[in-house]
Scaffold this motif. Sequence first.
Motif, short mmCIF file in Angstrom:
data_model
loop_
_atom_site.label_atom_id
_atom_site.label_comp_id
_atom_site.label_asym_id
_atom_site.label_seq_id
_atom_site.Cartn_x
_atom_site.Cartn_y
_atom_site.Cartn_z
N ARG A 5 0.83 -1.21 0.00
CA ARG A 5 0.00 0.00 0.00
C ARG A 5 0.86 1.26 0.00
O ARG A 5 0.39 2.33 -0.32
N LEU A 6 2.14 1.12 0.37
CA LEU A 6 3.04 2.27 0.40
C LEU A 6 3.82 2.44 -0.89
O LEU A 6 4.61 3.37 -1.02
N VAL A 7 3.61 1.56 -1.85
CA VAL A 7 4.26 1.66 -3.16
C VAL A 7 3.30 2.35 -4.12
O VAL A 7 2.11 2.04 -4.16
N GLN A 8 3.82 3.31 -4.87
CA GLN A 8 3.00 4.00 -5.87
C GLN A 8 2.98 3.18 -7.15
O GLN A 8 4.03 2.83 -7.69
N TRP A 9 1.78 2.83 -7.62
CA TRP A 9 1.61 2.03 -8.83
C TRP A 9 1.18 2.94 -9.96
O TRP A 9 0.27 3.76 -9.80
N HIS A 10 1.80 2.78 -11.13
CA HIS A 10 1.46 3.57 -12.32
C HIS A 10 1.25 2.62 -13.50
O HIS A 10 1.94 1.62 -13.61
N THR A 11 0.31 2.97 -14.35
CA THR A 11 0.13 2.23 -15.60
C THR A 11 0.08 3.20 -16.76
O THR A 11 -0.50 4.29 -16.66
N HIS A 12 0.73 2.82 -17.83
CA HIS A 12 0.72 3.58 -19.09
C HIS A 12 0.51 2.55 -20.19
O HIS A 12 1.48 1.99 -20.72
N LEU A 13 -0.75 2.26 -20.48
CA LEU A 13 -1.08 1.20 -21.42
C LEU A 13 -1.64 1.78 -22.71
O LEU A 13 -2.61 2.53 -22.69
N ASP A 14 -1.01 1.44 -23.82
CA ASP A 14 -1.44 1.90 -25.13
C ASP A 14 -2.68 1.12 -25.54
O ASP A 14 -2.62 -0.11 -25.67
N ALA A 15 -3.78 1.80 -25.74
CA ALA A 15 -5.05 1.14 -26.05
C ALA A 15 -5.13 0.65 -27.49
O ALA A 15 -5.91 -0.23 -27.81
N GLY A 16 -4.32 1.19 -28.37
CA GLY A 16 -4.42 0.85 -29.79
C GLY A 16 -3.41 -0.16 -30.27
O GLY A 16 -3.00 -0.13 -31.42
N LEU A 17 -3.02 -1.10 -29.44
CA LEU A 17 -2.00 -2.06 -29.83
C LEU A 17 -2.57 -3.15 -30.73
O LEU A 17 -3.70 -3.58 -30.55
N PRO A 18 -1.76 -3.63 -31.68
CA PRO A 18 -2.21 -4.74 -32.53
C PRO A 18 -2.16 -6.06 -31.76
O PRO A 18 -1.55 -6.16 -30.69
N SER A 51 3.85 -0.61 -18.31
CA SER A 51 3.48 0.10 -19.53
C SER A 51 3.50 -0.86 -20.71
O SER A 51 4.10 -1.93 -20.67
N SER A 52 2.79 -0.46 -21.76
CA SER A 52 2.80 -1.21 -23.02
C SER A 52 2.86 -0.21 -24.16
O SER A 52 2.35 0.91 -24.05
N ARG A 53 3.52 -0.63 -25.25
CA ARG A 53 3.63 0.26 -26.41
C ARG A 53 3.98 -0.58 -27.64
O ARG A 53 4.59 -1.64 -27.52
N GLY A 54 3.60 -0.06 -28.78
CA GLY A 54 3.96 -0.70 -30.04
C GLY A 54 5.22 -0.07 -30.60
O GLY A 54 5.41 1.14 -30.49
N ARG A 55 6.09 -0.91 -31.14
CA ARG A 55 7.32 -0.45 -31.79
C ARG A 55 7.48 -1.25 -33.08
O ARG A 55 8.11 -2.30 -33.08
N GLY A 56 6.87 -0.74 -34.15
CA GLY A 56 6.95 -1.43 -35.43
C GLY A 56 6.23 -2.77 -35.36
O GLY A 56 5.05 -2.84 -35.07
N SER A 57 6.97 -3.85 -35.60
CA SER A 57 6.38 -5.19 -35.62
C SER A 57 6.42 -5.88 -34.26
O SER A 57 6.22 -7.08 -34.15
N VAL A 58 6.66 -5.09 -33.21
CA VAL A 58 6.78 -5.63 -31.86
C VAL A 58 5.89 -4.84 -30.90
O VAL A 58 5.74 -3.62 -31.03
N VAL A 59 5.30 -5.55 -29.93
CA VAL A 59 4.60 -4.91 -28.82
C VAL A 59 5.43 -5.19 -27.57
O VAL A 59 5.83 -6.33 -27.32
N GLU A 60 5.73 -4.14 -26.82
CA GLU A 60 6.52 -4.28 -25.60
C GLU A 60 5.66 -4.07 -24.37
O GLU A 60 4.87 -3.13 -24.31
N CYS A 61 5.84 -4.94 -23.39
CA CYS A 61 5.28 -4.78 -22.06
C CYS A 61 6.47 -4.53 -21.15
O CYS A 61 7.43 -5.31 -21.15
N GLU A 62 6.44 -3.44 -20.39
CA GLU A 62 7.59 -3.08 -19.58
C GLU A 62 7.19 -2.85 -18.13
O GLU A 62 6.16 -2.24 -17.86
N ILE A 63 8.02 -3.36 -17.24
CA ILE A 63 7.85 -3.14 -15.81
C ILE A 63 9.09 -2.39 -15.34
O ILE A 63 10.22 -2.83 -15.57
N ILE A 64 8.87 -1.26 -14.70
CA ILE A 64 9.98 -0.48 -14.15
C ILE A 64 9.75 -0.32 -12.66
O ILE A 64 8.66 0.06 -12.23
N ASP A 65 10.80 -0.62 -11.88
CA ASP A 65 10.69 -0.44 -10.43
C ASP A 65 11.81 0.48 -9.95
O ASP A 65 12.75 0.75 -10.67
N THR A 66 11.65 0.96 -8.73
CA THR A 66 12.63 1.89 -8.16
C THR A 66 13.39 1.22 -7.01
O THR A 66 13.47 1.75 -5.92
#
Length: 132
Positions: A5-18, A51-66
Amino acid sequence: DRRYRLVQWHTHLDAGLPAVRTVPARLQQALSTLLAASADAVTAGGELTLSSRGRGSVVECEIIDTRGEAAARAVVGRLDDADDRQEDDTVRAVVLARTSVADLGARLTLAPLAAGLAITVALEVAEEGASS
């Protein structure tokens, strides 16, 4: 756990992914394993971003922590000869997820950052008309 509960959670999800070529349940399990390990590594007051994002012919799912740069470099440094019996939760999770991700035809990469660790799963975009 109170600590989460003390960790800040963020999401950045691209809705238009193939659509991607994957087995959804196996991808979900791999991402859940990685996300849980990252959450465990973040101290109270830290941040976790999915986060998720499209990069050409690839879709990336990324987790970043501190978790901090030193801890991130330690994880990356232990992966070369690591197996699933590792004491470090993140190393064990990455070893397990790396196998699952590879079986899906995807790539898993880690990159230490100044503030923590970036874990990226890259999946190939499905051919048009193919189901994911």
